[in-house]
Scaffold this active site. Sequence first.
Site, PDB file in Angstrom:
ATOM      1  N   ASP A  93       0.818  -1.215   0.000  1.00 25.47           N
ATOM      2  CA  ASP A  93       0.000   0.000   0.000  1.00 25.47           C
ATOM      3  C   ASP A  93       0.851   1.265   0.000  1.00 25.47           C
ATOM      4  O   ASP A  93       1.988   1.262   0.463  1.00 25.47           O
ATOM      5  CB  ASP A  93      -0.914   0.029   1.236  1.00 25.47           C
ATOM      6  CG  ASP A  93      -1.890  -1.134   1.246  1.00 25.47           C
ATOM      7  OD1 ASP A  93      -2.287  -1.551   0.149  1.00 25.47           O
ATOM      8  OD2 ASP A  93      -2.231  -1.618   2.336  1.00 25.47           O
ATOM      9  N   ILE A  94       0.237   2.349  -0.430  1.00 27.07           N
ATOM     10  CA  ILE A  94       0.923   3.638  -0.524  1.00 27.07           C
ATOM     11  C   ILE A  94       1.475   4.087   0.832  1.00 27.07           C
ATOM     12  O   ILE A  94       2.548   4.685   0.912  1.00 27.07           O
ATOM     13  CB  ILE A  94      -0.025   4.706  -1.124  1.00 27.07           C
ATOM     14  CG1 ILE A  94       0.760   5.948  -1.499  1.00 27.07           C
ATOM     15  CG2 ILE A  94      -1.195   5.031  -0.211  1.00 27.07           C
ATOM     16  CD1 ILE A  94       0.026   6.880  -2.427  1.00 27.07           C
TER      17      ILE A  94
END
Length: 248
Positions: free
Chosen positions: A121-122
């Site tokens: 994930d970012i």
Amino acid sequence: MTEPLRLSKRMSELGLCSRREADEWIARGWVRVDGKVVSELGTKILPTQRVTVERQAAAEQSKRVTILINKPMGYVSGQAEDGYKPAVALVKAESRWKEDTSPTQFHPTQLRSLVPAGRLDIDSVGLLVLTQDGRIAKHLIGENSSVEKEYLVRVQYIKPGKLPEADLQRLNHGLMLDGKKLLPAQVKWQNEDQLSFILREGKKRQIRRMCDIVGLKVVGLKRVRIGRVKLGDLPVGEWRYLAEGEQF
């Protein structure tokens, strides 16, 4: 009767290459079935038939690179989205780890067809694999993959007191996401505010959602291992090649 199946699918099943690579090799005339060259895409064969590939295919495959990145926060794993840069933007000569012992020389052509084998994930950091090799991608993210992924997760308990032992056990086995039971995991405390998670699957934002169910808020998430390959001392924002003989 054994059903015929697409040659490219059979080549993938045999572990020769990915289906996309198979189509490329078939089109180039590098694939033989029972000793005869097959160059028509979509050809179907029986599982009992013998599939071989020409030497050029193996040579082409050996040139394909796999890159390990210590992804910083704020980068997405795959395609650029919402103004955020993809992790592949970090792969350039000047950000290669100085201690990388691989003899492979960096060339911008290696960025072609370099795809993430699994997402991060970012707002998560740590080990991300980018590869041109379809076999590695299938091994890590194919539907039958059971490769372990290990994470260090800093958490805050949002209820009074400490996380009950029963909820820790639920994190190990017993939770459901999207209406399906999760595979057993290995979850244990590393210290008073950090858990170690070892998973064999990778649903979207899985760890954050698991923690949420038992009242834990994730404040930091770092992937430190995929199979036998560890993040180690690789600095944040830098990358190295998967070494020859290094296997997931």
